[in-house]
Write a protein that holds these residues in place. Structure first.
Motif, PDB file in Angstrom:
ATOM      1  N   ARG A  31      30.814  70.746  43.226  1.00 40.25           N
ATOM      2  CA  ARG A  31      29.928  69.699  43.755  1.00 40.25           C
ATOM      3  C   ARG A  31      29.995  68.442  42.900  1.00 40.25           C
ATOM      4  NH1 ARG A  31      26.617  74.250  44.507  1.00 40.25           N
ATOM      5  NH2 ARG A  31      25.384  73.809  42.646  1.00 40.25           N
ATOM      6  N   GLY A  32      30.040  68.614  41.577  1.00 39.96           N
ATOM      7  CA  GLY A  32      30.126  67.451  40.705  1.00 39.96           C
ATOM      8  C   GLY A  32      31.393  66.654  40.918  1.00 39.96           C
ATOM      9  N   ALA A  33      32.497  67.360  41.156  1.00 35.71           N
ATOM     10  CA  ALA A  33      33.768  66.663  41.388  1.00 35.71           C
ATOM     11  C   ALA A  33      33.762  65.906  42.707  1.00 35.71           C
ATOM     12  CB  ALA A  33      34.915  67.675  41.368  1.00 35.71           C
ATOM     13  N   LEU A  34      33.012  66.417  43.685  1.00 33.03           N
ATOM     14  CA  LEU A  34      32.979  65.791  45.012  1.00 33.03           C
ATOM     15  C   LEU A  34      31.850  64.776  45.162  1.00 33.03           C
ATOM     16  CD1 LEU A  34      33.600  68.930  47.272  1.00 33.03           C
ATOM     17  CD2 LEU A  34      35.258  67.166  46.611  1.00 33.03           C
ATOM     18  N   ALA A  35      31.083  64.544  44.116  1.00 29.84           N
ATOM     19  CA  ALA A  35      29.898  63.686  44.239  1.00 29.84           C
ATOM     20  C   ALA A  35      30.239  62.205  44.093  1.00 29.84           C
ATOM     21  CB  ALA A  35      28.845  64.114  43.209  1.00 29.84           C
ATOM     22  N   VAL A 431      35.582  59.261  36.810  1.00 29.41           N
ATOM     23  CA  VAL A 431      34.231  59.563  37.305  1.00 29.41           C
ATOM     24  C   VAL A 431      34.188  60.948  37.938  1.00 29.41           C
ATOM     25  CG1 VAL A 431      32.517  58.930  39.054  1.00 29.41           C
ATOM     26  CG2 VAL A 431      33.515  57.168  37.596  1.00 29.41           C
ATOM     27  N   ALA A 432      35.197  61.280  38.743  1.00 30.00           N
ATOM     28  CA  ALA A 432      35.229  62.586  39.394  1.00 30.00           C
ATOM     29  C   ALA A 432      35.336  63.716  38.378  1.00 30.00           C
ATOM     30  CB  ALA A 432      36.392  62.648  40.389  1.00 30.00           C
ATOM     31  N   VAL A 433      36.207  63.541  37.385  1.00 31.50           N
ATOM     32  CA  VAL A 433      36.358  64.570  36.348  1.00 31.50           C
ATOM     33  C   VAL A 433      35.072  64.719  35.541  1.00 31.50           C
ATOM     34  CG1 VAL A 433      37.596  65.176  34.239  1.00 31.50           C
ATOM     35  CG2 VAL A 433      38.853  64.276  36.211  1.00 31.50           C
ATOM     36  N   SER A 434      34.465  63.608  35.176  1.00 31.34           N
ATOM     37  CA  SER A 434      33.217  63.667  34.408  1.00 31.34           C
ATOM     38  C   SER A 434      32.108  64.330  35.212  1.00 31.34           C
ATOM     39  CB  SER A 434      32.786  62.258  33.989  1.00 31.34           C
ATOM     40  OG  SER A 434      33.757  61.655  33.165  1.00 31.34           O
ATOM     41  N   VAL A 438      29.772  67.748  34.143  1.00 27.73           N
ATOM     42  CA  VAL A 438      28.332  67.668  33.855  1.00 27.73           C
ATOM     43  C   VAL A 438      27.667  69.043  33.884  1.00 27.73           C
ATOM     44  CG1 VAL A 438      26.121  66.859  34.787  1.00 27.73           C
ATOM     45  CG2 VAL A 438      28.003  65.255  34.474  1.00 27.73           C
ATOM     46  N   PRO A 439      27.886  69.901  34.904  1.00 29.26           N
ATOM     47  CA  PRO A 439      27.219  71.206  34.887  1.00 29.26           C
ATOM     48  C   PRO A 439      27.620  72.081  33.711  1.00 29.26           C
ATOM     49  CG  PRO A 439      28.088  70.701  37.075  1.00 29.26           C
ATOM     50  CD  PRO A 439      28.671  69.695  36.135  1.00 29.26           C
ATOM     51  N   VAL A 440      28.864  71.984  33.277  1.00 33.13           N
ATOM     52  CA  VAL A 440      29.307  72.775  32.127  1.00 33.13           C
ATOM     53  C   VAL A 440      28.712  72.216  30.845  1.00 33.13           C
ATOM     54  CG1 VAL A 440      31.315  73.624  30.856  1.00 33.13           C
ATOM     55  CG2 VAL A 440      31.435  73.330  33.341  1.00 33.13           C
ATOM     56  N   ALA A 441      28.699  70.893  30.713  1.00 35.58           N
ATOM     57  CA  ALA A 441      28.183  70.257  29.501  1.00 35.58           C
ATOM     58  C   ALA A 441      26.674  70.387  29.370  1.00 35.58           C
ATOM     59  CB  ALA A 441      28.567  68.772  29.498  1.00 35.58           C
ATOM     60  N   ALA A 442      25.985  70.764  30.455  1.00 37.46           N
ATOM     61  CA  ALA A 442      24.526  70.890  30.405  1.00 37.46           C
ATOM     62  C   ALA A 442      24.063  71.968  29.431  1.00 37.46           C
ATOM     63  CB  ALA A 442      23.985  71.193  31.804  1.00 37.46           C
ATOM     64  N   LEU A 455      30.988  58.839  31.945  1.00 35.07           N
ATOM     65  CA  LEU A 455      30.814  58.603  33.375  1.00 35.07           C
ATOM     66  C   LEU A 455      30.155  57.249  33.640  1.00 35.07           C
ATOM     67  CD1 LEU A 455      29.560  61.371  35.831  1.00 35.07           C
ATOM     68  CD2 LEU A 455      29.069  58.975  36.199  1.00 35.07           C
ATOM     69  N   VAL A 456      29.072  56.950  32.920  1.00 36.70           N
ATOM     70  CA  VAL A 456      28.348  55.699  33.160  1.00 36.70           C
ATOM     71  C   VAL A 456      29.192  54.491  32.762  1.00 36.70           C
ATOM     72  CG1 VAL A 456      26.331  54.334  32.494  1.00 36.70           C
ATOM     73  CG2 VAL A 456      26.087  56.768  32.975  1.00 36.70           C
ATOM     74  N   LEU A 457      29.895  54.570  31.646  1.00 33.70           N
ATOM     75  CA  LEU A 457      30.742  53.449  31.241  1.00 33.70           C
ATOM     76  C   LEU A 457      31.855  53.200  32.256  1.00 33.70           C
ATOM     77  CD1 LEU A 457      31.001  54.069  27.388  1.00 33.70           C
ATOM     78  CD2 LEU A 457      29.769  52.234  28.554  1.00 33.70           C
ATOM     79  N   ALA A 458      32.390  54.281  32.830  1.00 33.21           N
ATOM     80  CA  ALA A 458      33.399  54.115  33.867  1.00 33.21           C
ATOM     81  C   ALA A 458      32.809  53.453  35.115  1.00 33.21           C
ATOM     82  CB  ALA A 458      34.009  55.477  34.220  1.00 33.21           C
ATOM     83  N   LEU A 459      31.605  53.864  35.473  1.00 33.02           N
ATOM     84  CA  LEU A 459      30.956  53.263  36.643  1.00 33.02           C
ATOM     85  C   LEU A 459      30.690  51.783  36.429  1.00 33.02           C
ATOM     86  CD1 LEU A 459      28.367  56.046  37.620  1.00 33.02           C
ATOM     87  CD2 LEU A 459      30.402  55.357  38.883  1.00 33.02           C
ATOM     88  N   VAL A 460      30.200  51.424  35.250  1.00 34.80           N
ATOM     89  CA  VAL A 460      29.901  50.020  34.965  1.00 34.80           C
ATOM     90  C   VAL A 460      31.163  49.176  35.034  1.00 34.80           C
ATOM     91  CG1 VAL A 460      29.098  48.441  33.177  1.00 34.80           C
ATOM     92  CG2 VAL A 460      27.835  50.535  33.636  1.00 34.80           C
TER      93      VAL A 460
END
Length: 614
Positions: A31-35, A431-434, A438-442, A455-460
């Motif tokens: 789901r994270g990869a497809l978000a 972004v997709a990889v990050s 996220v669920p694993v890094a939680a 992820l956020v720096l890539a989005l910005v």
């Protein structure tokens, strides 16, 4: 790091180095990869990159709240915080251009006070408060080229996309397993099956040093199952036969857990055949099949007779597929209001409000003083302060250390990626990889911070901003300093109000359960509901006490003695359970039961008086 090495360190440092363990949540990874990736691609194709960034941020925040559990639970766990985040974004996009720095800081501080107080209610309320504040900071400090209402719709679309994936995307276990079982209720089945497995594990440990830990694991399994079943139905019509069967199976597990707890209290050895019954029931839940014949224990004493009766009741409930509604946790508006307006909520709100307001004030001062150079977005500092000041996310010093380390590592990693990746396609892939990570890094706050920073720096940067790794590191360190200072400031009233409130809730629930048992009422459904609330509030108090004990000594001393109080309450609830089982069988208590209750009551009163909340 090994648990032995972590225990040799000071608690505040050992907590920062510990990570959760468990299998990789592959369904959440998918789901994270497809978000975020598809959202960004769609926006870039449409020429609306800024809206794609907002939608991807919302999907990321929804992914952080995408925890293990049922699909119905995710509607509340993801949807309610997303609505709050959209409301915060709307408020921020309006307030940012229309209010001066002082008025804007006051508004954000007020939002922090409210969001912090509401966060004291529970995990969903805490996530709701967090997204409200993050949304308001992003809306006020990240000038977007689109009208505010479009940004809000993009935010809701991003969170809604992740929620749709959660609701309708089959899990890998379903794709590779028995297709006849279906996947719509897989989270509920896994949670209820986990309860029966925890009962079997507790029976295995009766009479050993592992019994206390296994009883705590049973409480956690029951809490998880209760949450999994308590969400809104995903269809308008009445509950299906499969749903009614799961409710009945959960209800049937409660007397089994009661009997197992009574056996653990009595420290009686349990025959191996007695443990096989709950395991067969767990397999029946997972496979959505009938229970079949169950091996019964010998009926030689009250606790074993209660276990045998509970197994017979469970087999009947599995076949009939009907049972009482015992999964709903009913908390009155008065209890919720007390959590928000009481001492714990006030202390929580004051700290969040001060940190969020101070972060916004410092960020705006630096922005207007041109400390940022070409970087115009000052939202990072107050948004970081929000995550750092949340006491339910872990001890303060642990959060600060993990956030600082994670941001530095994430910013450095992104600087390296930004230097070699093509734009924008390389950043979209990042972004997709990050998102998938996220669920694993939680499992660890520092790892999660690292992934979210990338992820956020890539989005910005996709949104048109220059590479800002160095600025993010500086803003994060400033936020860490603000939160450390505010976290150690004296506040009105007694310190440790949140811990005291959780202990008081556990004490109230334990005594309500005890009073019902001693009244010798025949209403077992009420007894099981009260028992669930007693153990659940006790587990919440234990968690709060554990977090407080891992603070720096200057803060940890305010919770001195609370662990002992929680331990006595735990023994009192276990003894009450043993009394209930014995009363069912004989109609009277033994001297051992009455003497144990009297000793525990006296010890509880003594420890409560001596507990230090300084």
């Amino acid at each position: 790091m090994s648990r032995t090495a972590a225990h040799a360190l000071p608690p505040w440092l050992g907590h920062a180095l510990n990570a959760q363990r468990g299998p990789v949540p592959w369904n959440a990874v998918v789901r994270g990869a497809l978000a975020g990736g598809p959202l960004l691609i769609t926006a870039l194709v449409a020429g609306r990159a800024s809206l794609g960034v907002v939608a991807a941020i919302a999907a990321m925040l929804a992914g952080v709240n995408d925890r293990p559990g049922s699909r119905r639970t995710s509607v509340v766990r993801i949807g309610v915080p997303a609505l709050a985040g959209a409301a915060g974004l709307l408020a921020g996009t309006w307030a940012g251009p229309h209010l001066g720095a002082v008025a804007l800081t006051l508004l954000l501080t007020g939002l922090g006070l409210v969001a912090g107080a509401v966060s004291a209610v529970g995990p969903v309320a805490s996530a709701t408060g967090t997204q409200l504040l993050v949304g308001s900071a992003v809306g006020a400090g990240m000038p977007l080229p689109d009208p505010g209402w479009q940004s809000v719709l993009a935010f809701l679309a991003g969170a809604g996309w992740l929620l749709l994936l959660r609701l309708f995307l089959p899990t890998p276990e379903f794709v590779t397993g028995d297709l006849r079982v279906g996947f719509r209720l897989d989270g509920e089945r896994a949670a209820v099956a986990g309860v029966y497995e925890a009962v079997a594990a507790l029976l295995d440990a009766v009479g050993t040093e592992h019994a206390v830990a296994r009883r705590a694991a049973l409480t956690a399994a029951l809490d998880h199952a209760q949450d999994a079943l308590a969400g809104p139905r995903l269809r308008r019509r009445a509950a299906t036969a499969a749903e009614r069967r799961l409710h009945a199976q959960y209800s049937a597990a409660l007397p089994l857990g009661e009997a197992a707890t009574a056996l653990a209290w009595a420290e009686q050895a349990v025959p191996a055949r007695a443990c096989e019954g709950p395991r067969r029931l767990a397999a029946a839940v997972r496979g959505n099949t009938r229970a079949g014949p169950l091996p019964a224990p010998r009926r030689t004493d009250p606790a074993l007779r209660a276990l045998d009766d509970a197994l017979l009741h469970a087999a009947d409930a599995f076949d009939r597929g009907r049972g009482p509604d015992l999964h709903t946790r009913r908390r009155s508006p008065r209890v919720l209001a007390r959590a928000v307006l009481g001492a714990g909520g006030r202390e929580y709100g004051l700290r969040v409000g001060l940190c969020f307001g101070a972060g916004a004030a410092v960020a705006q001062a630096l922005h207007h003083g041109h400390w940022y150079g070409s970087h115009q977005h000052w939202y990072w500092l107050p948004a970081t302060a929000v995550f750092l000041v949340k006491p339910d996310l872990g001890p303060l010093v642990s959060r600060v250390l993990c956030r600082a380390a994670g941001t530095v590592l994430g910013a450095l990693l992104f600087a390296g990626f930004a230097a070699v990746l093509p734009r924008p396609e390389g950043l979209v892939a990042l972004v997709a990889v990050s998102g998938a990570l996220v669920p694993v890094a939680a499992r660890h706050f520092a790892a999660q911070t690292t992934v979210v920073t990338v992820l956020v720096l890539a989005l910005v940067m996709v949104g048109g901003e220059p590479q800002a790794s160095v600025g993010r590191i500086g803003e994060t360190l400033l936020a860490c300093a603000i939160v450390l200072v505010v976290g150690h400031l004296p506040m009105p009233g007694q310190r440790g109000a949140g811990i005291r409130a959780s202990i008081e809730s556990a004490d109230t629930a334990a005594h309500a359960y005890l009073a019902h048992v001693l009244s010798e009422s025949d209403d077992r459904a009420t007894r099981w509901t009260l028992r669930r609330e007693a153990y659940r509030t006790l587990a919440e108090a234990r968690a709060a006490v554990g977090r407080a004990a891992a603070e720096l000594p200057a803060l940890a001393r305010h919770s001195a003695g609370t662990d002992e109080v929680a331990t006595v309450l735990e023994r009192l609830v276990d003894t009450t359970t043993a009394c209930a089982v014995h009363l069912d069988d004989t109609g009277r208590l033994t001297p051992r039961h009455t003497e144990r209750l009297a000793v525990l009551r006296d010890e509880l009163a003594r420890r409560t008086r001596s507990t230090a909340f300084r």
